[in-house]
Every structure is written in C-alpha cells, then in structure tokens.
Scaffold this active site. Sequence first.
Site, PDB file in Angstrom:
ATOM      1  N   GLY A  13       0.886  -0.970   0.054  1.00  0.00           N
ATOM      2  CA  GLY A  13      -0.044   0.081  -0.078  1.00  0.00           C
ATOM      3  C   GLY A  13       0.705   1.104  -0.078  1.00  0.00           C
ATOM      4  CB  CYS A  14       0.313   4.438   1.714  1.00  0.00           C
ATOM      5  SG  CYS A  14       1.195   6.115   1.802  1.00  0.00           S
TER       6      CYS A  14
END
EC number: 1.8.4.11
Length: 178
Positions: A13-14
């Site tokens: 993800g981020c």
Amino acid sequence: MSKNIQITTIGGGCFWCTEAVFQKVKGVEKVVSGYAGGNAPGRPTYREICSGLTGHAEVIQITFNANLISLEDILVIFMTTHDPTTLNRQGADRGTQYRSVIYYHSEIQRKIAEEVLTQIQPYYTDQITTELSAMPIFYEAEKEHQNYYLENTQQGYCSYVIEPKLAKLRKLHADKLK
C-alpha cells in the site's frame, strides 16, 4: 559481531505506512521509499505513480543487518501489518500502485518469501494476493516522501492510517522493536 547487511524491497500500500513500520524494527539500518515494477519509460514521479498508469508500485527498500533480524522475520512483520488479501488496495488507497508485493533480490530471497507466504496463508480467511517477483529497477521517491511519518506525525493520514499499523506492530512484534 560483524554486520551481515542485506537488502529487501516490499510494497504494502502507501509507502509512508510501510516505511513507518520498518523504521521501528530492530536490525533495520535504513528504509527508503520509492517505486518499482512499472513499465513507463524514464524516472517516475509521485504524481505519475498516483495516476496508476505507470504500473509502478509504491515500495520501500529495507537495508538490514541479518545478524539482528532475518528476512523471514521482516516478511512476517510485513505480512501481518498490512492486508495481503486485497488485490491492488490497502484501506481507502486503490490502484495497482498500492499492491502488496515482495521483490526478491536473489533465489534465496525468493524461496524464503515463498515459505513465508505459505506459512502465513492459514491465518487469513481470504487468499493472499501478494505478488512475488524478481527485483526490477528501484527509483527512490522524492525527498518529501522520505521519513514521512517521522516528520508529519500530526498530519491526519498519520493519525488515522499509520498509527493503527504501528499499534499492530507493537502488539504482534514487540520483541522485534528497537
């Protein structure tokens, strides 16, 4: 004891989230946010990555002392501090740039990653969708994306998205913290 320095590259993800997690892990010497796995020519920018059109994933490159923490332990921490069962998504972040990925730097790393994925699967109801691929070119992200959590702890994203991941890290892996 001499250092046994190794590198691994992962994306969950981020990259602000995964960077914040691994900066707290004992044996981790350095964490660099960046991009890997895309097909667009040239050096990608954050804006281009966010479009989802370059094919790159947000990743972190971890330099670690294997005498203090194993690659297996790093991958277990990784697999238990993000959701490896959601294809191209982590929470509200959606797109291929947020995919769960392990980029291996050697055949030994590939085998260790396969073993960890197999060992972790029974703990999840849904199928793990984490991509396992050979390490492509790594592009370091822009300066403002390095040490993001440490420099922006009061920002809303840090409070609402990163803090719960750090709480999970402390709960599940307290013995691995600096």
